[in-house]
Design an enzyme around this catalytic site. Structure first.
Site, PDB file in Angstrom:
ATOM      1  NE  ARG A 104      16.356 116.328  82.601  1.00 49.67           N
ATOM      2  CZ  ARG A 104      17.461 116.536  81.873  1.00 49.67           C
ATOM      3  NH1 ARG A 104      18.365 117.401  82.277  1.00 49.67           N
ATOM      4  NH2 ARG A 104      17.656 115.880  80.749  1.00 49.67           N
ATOM      5  CG  HIS A 131      18.236 110.713  79.616  1.00 46.55           C
ATOM      6  ND1 HIS A 131      17.082 111.355  79.185  1.00 46.55           N
ATOM      7  CD2 HIS A 131      19.253 111.620  79.440  1.00 46.55           C
ATOM      8  CE1 HIS A 131      17.395 112.578  78.779  1.00 46.55           C
ATOM      9  NE2 HIS A 131      18.700 112.763  78.925  1.00 46.55           N
ATOM     10  CD  GLN A 134      20.932 111.814  75.056  1.00 44.73           C
ATOM     11  OE1 GLN A 134      20.635 112.871  75.591  1.00 44.73           O
ATOM     12  NE2 GLN A 134      21.511 111.761  73.863  1.00 44.73           N
ATOM     13  CG  ASP A 223      26.245 110.432  81.037  1.00 48.09           C
ATOM     14  OD1 ASP A 223      26.465 111.660  80.940  1.00 48.09           O
ATOM     15  OD2 ASP A 223      25.247 109.963  81.633  1.00 48.09           O
ATOM     16  CB  CYS A 263      23.779 111.966  76.741  1.00 49.00           C
ATOM     17  SG  CYS A 263      24.548 111.913  78.367  1.00 49.00           S
ATOM     18  NE  ARG A 291      17.034 114.357  74.165  1.00 46.34           N
ATOM     19  CZ  ARG A 291      17.184 114.798  75.417  1.00 46.34           C
ATOM     20  NH1 ARG A 291      18.395 114.999  75.894  1.00 46.34           N
ATOM     21  NH2 ARG A 291      16.147 114.995  76.211  1.00 46.34           N
TER      22      ARG A 291
HETATM   23  N1  NVA Z   1      23.698 110.816  83.543  1.00 45.78           N
HETATM   24  C1  NVA Z   1      23.548 112.250  83.394  1.00 45.78           C
HETATM   25  C2  NVA Z   1      22.842 112.558  82.120  1.00 45.78           C
HETATM   26  C3  NVA Z   1      22.678 114.027  81.819  1.00 45.78           C
HETATM   27  C4  NVA Z   1      21.926 114.284  80.555  1.00 45.78           C
HETATM   28  C5  NVA Z   1      22.794 112.813  84.586  1.00 45.78           C
HETATM   29  O1  NVA Z   1      21.801 112.181  85.014  1.00 45.78           O
HETATM   30  O2  NVA Z   1      23.180 113.847  85.100  1.00 45.78           O
HETATM   31  N1   CP Z   2      21.450 115.180  77.307  1.00 50.42           N
HETATM   32  C1   CP Z   2      20.604 115.906  78.059  1.00 50.42           C
HETATM   33  O1   CP Z   2      19.562 115.437  78.521  1.00 50.42           O
HETATM   34  O2   CP Z   2      20.982 117.203  78.245  1.00 50.42           O
HETATM   35  P1   CP Z   2      20.320 118.220  79.291  1.00 50.42           P
HETATM   36  O3   CP Z   2      20.600 117.672  80.662  1.00 50.42           O
HETATM   37  O4   CP Z   2      21.014 119.517  79.033  1.00 50.42           O
HETATM   38  O5   CP Z   2      18.855 118.299  79.023  1.00 50.42           O
END
Ligand code: NVA
Ligand code: CP
Length: 305
Positions: A104, A131, A134, A223, A263, A291
């Site tokens: 990540r 993502h 997700q 989101d 998400c 997930r």
């Molecule tokens: N769009 C959000 C998703 C978190 C799971 C982010 O990138 O922070």
């Molecule tokens: N939805 C998701 O990816 O959650 P986290 O950021 O907590 O991993």
């Protein structure tokens, strides 16, 4: 055989995605029956996080354990990705110890770079751009509700971010009727919309009207307005996005059996109201649970197990 990375949903074809979802459903069912498995016995997943996480961390780690394997987290403080050591060397060395890596991070190019320099599979656990884990999980959640992505109307409200782009990638494989309700300046890049149009499978419509986006929709998805890494813009975004809040008034315009998805993490009172996220249409915790199950299928698929 070429190794199997999962960097975006667009790198895979529909059959790959369907097979992974089938595998996830089979593994989930077996887990539900209390059966134990040694499918990934002796295999180790390395998890690199350059951004915070609750679901991704837990689901990958628990998923590996449940499949008989092991997972370990490696923070950027330890490896100094590209600073303490070149990505080329990190990829080569990690591959000597591990069987698969989940990363990540911020730039999609870093994930691609790691994949290019690792003989083991690389899984994208979220970047600024995409993502895919997700949306893979979300497709499993919808399938369990008896909903095929083919012909499904999904209204995504908010920022055309990593999650929204992964939905657009899903529209390359499935006949989704995707509507993106985004404020001016926060719409998807034209190449994504054009890519879906050229592929001719799903459709994407972009509108500045949240009402138009959700009209008759079977699924409403939202989101955070401010993704990880955009914190400096949070105040500005909080001024721009309120008309795109998913609330009861907006829900009343959708299909009467509309499913509400997020998400998570959610910012209650911003992109979604308590009433909606805690209400009867919400399936956000099923998404979070899946997930785990979707990624067990993904890990098994990537490792050919
Ligand atoms: N769009 C959000 C998703 C978190 C799971 C982010 O990138 O922070
Ligand atoms: N939805 C998701 O990816 O959650 P986290 O950021 O907590 O991993």
């Amino acid at each position: 055989m070429a190794k199997r990375d999962f960097l975006t949903l667009s790198d895979w074809n529909r059959a790959d995605v369907d097979r992974t979802l089938d595998l996830a459903a089979t593994i989930k069912e077996s887990y539900r029956k209390g059966e134990t498995t040694t499918r990934l016995q002796g295999r180790v997943l390395g998890m690199i996080f350059h951004k915070p996480s609750l679901r991704t961390r837990l689901s990958f780690e628990v998923g590996m354990w449940q499949l008989g394997g092991h997972a370990m987290m490696i923070t950027d403080k330890e490896i100094g990705f590209g600073r303490r050591e070149a990505v080329k060397d990190i990829g080569a060395v990690m591959s000597r110890y591990l069987d698969v890596i989940m990363i990540r991070t911020f730039h999609q190019s870093d994930v691609a770079d790691l994949a290019a320099n690792s003989p083991i599979p690389i899984i994208n656990g979220l970047t600024d751009a995409f993502h895919p884990c997700q949306v893979l999980s979300d497709l499993l959640t919808l399938r369990e509700r008896g909903l095929s992505a083919d012909g499904l109307s999904v209204a995504y409200l908010g920022d055309a971010n990593n999650v929204a782009r992964s939905w657009m990638n899903a529209a390359l494989h499935y006949r989704l009727d995707l509507r993106l309700g985004c404020p001016e300046g926060y719409e998807p890049e034209p190449e994504f919309v054009e890519g879906v149009r050229q592929k001719g499978v799903g459709t994407v419509r972009v509108t500045r009207s949240p009402e138009e986006a959700v009209e008759g929709a079977r699924v409403i998805y939202t989101d955070t307005w401010t993704s990880m890494g955009q914190e400096a813009e949070a105040e500005k975004r909080r001024r721009v996005f309120p008309p795109f809040q998913v609330n009861s008034e907006l829900l009343s315009r959708a299909d009467r059996d509309v499913l509400v998805m997020h998400c998570l993490p959610a910012h209650r009172g911003q992109e979604i109201t308590d009433e909606v996220i805690d209400g009867p249409h919400s399936i956000v915790y099923d998404q979070a649970e899946n997930r785990l199950h979707a990624q067990k299928g993904l890990l098994a698929a990537c490792l050919g197990a």
